[in-house]
Design a protein around this motif. Structure first.
Motif, PDB file in Angstrom:
ATOM      1  N   GLU A   1       0.959  -1.053  -0.108  1.00  0.00           N
ATOM      2  CA  GLU A   1       0.031   0.058   0.076  1.00  0.00           C
ATOM      3  C   GLU A   1       0.874   1.169  -0.053  1.00  0.00           C
ATOM      4  OE1 GLU A   1      -2.773   1.647   3.251  1.00  0.00           O
ATOM      5  OE2 GLU A   1      -3.701  -0.216   2.236  1.00  0.00           O
ATOM      6  N   SER A   2       2.068   1.317   0.643  1.00  0.00           N
ATOM      7  CA  SER A   2       2.942   2.206   0.710  1.00  0.00           C
ATOM      8  C   SER A   2       3.967   2.450  -0.596  1.00  0.00           C
ATOM      9  CB  SER A   2       3.734   2.348   1.780  1.00  0.00           C
ATOM     10  OG  SER A   2       3.291   2.142   2.970  1.00  0.00           O
ATOM     11  N   TRP A   3       3.727   1.647  -1.559  1.00  0.00           N
ATOM     12  CA  TRP A   3       4.565   1.607  -2.655  1.00  0.00           C
ATOM     13  C   TRP A   3       4.836   3.063  -3.473  1.00  0.00           C
ATOM     14  CZ3 TRP A   3       8.509  -0.608  -4.254  1.00  0.00           C
ATOM     15  CH2 TRP A   3       8.875  -0.457  -5.592  1.00  0.00           C
ATOM     16  N   PRO A   4       3.550   3.791  -3.398  1.00  0.00           N
ATOM     17  CA  PRO A   4       4.145   5.046  -4.129  1.00  0.00           C
ATOM     18  C   PRO A   4       4.918   5.831  -3.364  1.00  0.00           C
ATOM     19  CG  PRO A   4       1.692   4.751  -3.899  1.00  0.00           C
ATOM     20  CD  PRO A   4       2.079   3.603  -3.181  1.00  0.00           C
ATOM     21  N   LEU A   5       5.201   5.613  -2.000  1.00  0.00           N
ATOM     22  CA  LEU A   5       6.133   6.448  -1.326  1.00  0.00           C
ATOM     23  C   LEU A   5       7.391   6.170  -1.465  1.00  0.00           C
ATOM     24  CD1 LEU A   5       4.084   6.890   2.043  1.00  0.00           C
ATOM     25  CD2 LEU A   5       4.505   8.599   0.323  1.00  0.00           C
ATOM     26  N   LEU A   6       7.507   4.487  -1.904  1.00  0.00           N
ATOM     27  CA  LEU A   6       8.834   3.814  -1.660  1.00  0.00           C
ATOM     28  C   LEU A   6       9.604   3.911  -3.146  1.00  0.00           C
ATOM     29  CD1 LEU A   6       7.951   0.703   0.633  1.00  0.00           C
ATOM     30  CD2 LEU A   6       9.473   2.874   1.229  1.00  0.00           C
TER      31      LEU A   6
ATOM     32  N   ALA B   1      12.394   5.324  -4.033  1.00  0.00           N
ATOM     33  CA  ALA B   1      13.827   5.233  -3.286  1.00  0.00           C
ATOM     34  C   ALA B   1      13.811   3.436  -3.221  1.00  0.00           C
ATOM     35  CB  ALA B   1      13.739   5.651  -1.755  1.00  0.00           C
ATOM     36  N   TRP B   2      13.337   2.630  -4.214  1.00  0.00           N
ATOM     37  CA  TRP B   2      13.179   1.413  -4.375  1.00  0.00           C
ATOM     38  C   TRP B   2      14.830   0.726  -4.159  1.00  0.00           C
ATOM     39  CZ3 TRP B   2      15.739  -1.825  -7.876  1.00  0.00           C
ATOM     40  CH2 TRP B   2      16.158  -1.038  -9.057  1.00  0.00           C
ATOM     41  N   LEU B   3      15.724   1.291  -4.853  1.00  0.00           N
ATOM     42  CA  LEU B   3      16.940   0.833  -4.670  1.00  0.00           C
ATOM     43  C   LEU B   3      17.842   0.969  -3.394  1.00  0.00           C
ATOM     44  CD1 LEU B   3      19.413  -0.389  -6.565  1.00  0.00           C
ATOM     45  CD2 LEU B   3      20.158   1.878  -6.984  1.00  0.00           C
ATOM     46  N   GLN B   4      17.451   2.060  -2.830  1.00  0.00           N
ATOM     47  CA  GLN B   4      18.271   2.379  -1.476  1.00  0.00           C
ATOM     48  C   GLN B   4      17.225   1.596  -0.560  1.00  0.00           C
ATOM     49  OE1 GLN B   4      16.888   4.623  -3.522  1.00  0.00           O
ATOM     50  NE2 GLN B   4      18.242   6.534  -3.265  1.00  0.00           N
ATOM     51  N   VAL B   5      16.030   1.161  -0.549  1.00  0.00           N
ATOM     52  CA  VAL B   5      15.387   0.318   0.239  1.00  0.00           C
ATOM     53  C   VAL B   5      15.889  -1.207   0.077  1.00  0.00           C
ATOM     54  CG1 VAL B   5      12.862  -0.641   0.750  1.00  0.00           C
ATOM     55  CG2 VAL B   5      13.304   1.705   0.448  1.00  0.00           C
TER      56      VAL B   5
END
Length: 126
Positions: free
Chosen positions: A76-81, A84-88
Motif C-alpha cells: 500500500e505504501s509503494w507510491p512512497l517507496l 527510493a526502491w534501490l536504497q530500500v
C-alpha cells in the motif's frame, strides 16, 4: 483450556513488557522487554516450559500469517517507496546479510562454548 492458560501466561509477560517500556526511558520495544522477561522466567525455572510450550508451538506454526498485514501495508505504501526502491532494497539486503552473519557468529560461539560441557557430561559405556 490448557492452551488458553498458556496464552495467558505469554500475554502476562507481554503486558509486563509494555509496563517496563512505559517505565524505563530506553529505546527498547515493549515486545523485546516481554521476551526478555519470559526468557529469564523460563531460564530461572520460575515458569516451566510446559506452561507455554503448546501455545508457543502454535504461534511458531502460524508465524508466516503474521507477516501478511505488514506486507500488505508495504504494498500500500509503494507510491512512497517507488522513488527510493534501490536504497530500500540495498538496506534490506545489507541488514539481512548482517543478521545472518551475526547470528552465525553467535551460534558458533555458543556451540563452541557448550561443546566442552557436552564432553564432560557424556556417559561412556565400555
Amino acid at each position: 483450556m490448557k492452551t488458553l492458560r498458556q496464552f495467558l501466561v505469554i500475554l502476562a509477560f507481554t503486558f509486563a513488557g509494555e509496563a517496563l517500556h512505559r517505565l524505563l526511558p530506553l529505546p527498547v520495544p515493549a515486545a523485546v522487554y516481554g521476551l526478555i522477561l519470559l526468557f529469564a522466567a523460563l531460564q530461572s525455572g520460575m515458569v516451566p516450559s510446559s506452561a507455554v510450550e503448546d501455545a508457543a508451538q502454535f504461534l511458531l506454526r502460524i508465524m508466516p500469517v503474521l507477516f501478511v498485514a505488514p506486507a500488505a501495508a508495504l504494498i500500500e505504501s509503494w507510491p512512497l517507496l517507488a522513488g527510493a526502491w534501490l536504497q530500500v532494497l540495498t538496506i534490506v539486503a545489507v541488514s539481512t546479510l548482517g543478521v545472518f552473519g551475526v547470528s552465525g557468529v553467535v551460534t558458533q560461539a555458543l556451540l563452541n562454548r557448550l561443546a566442552p560441557m557436552d564432553s564432560k557430561t557424556e556417559v561412556h559405556h565400555g
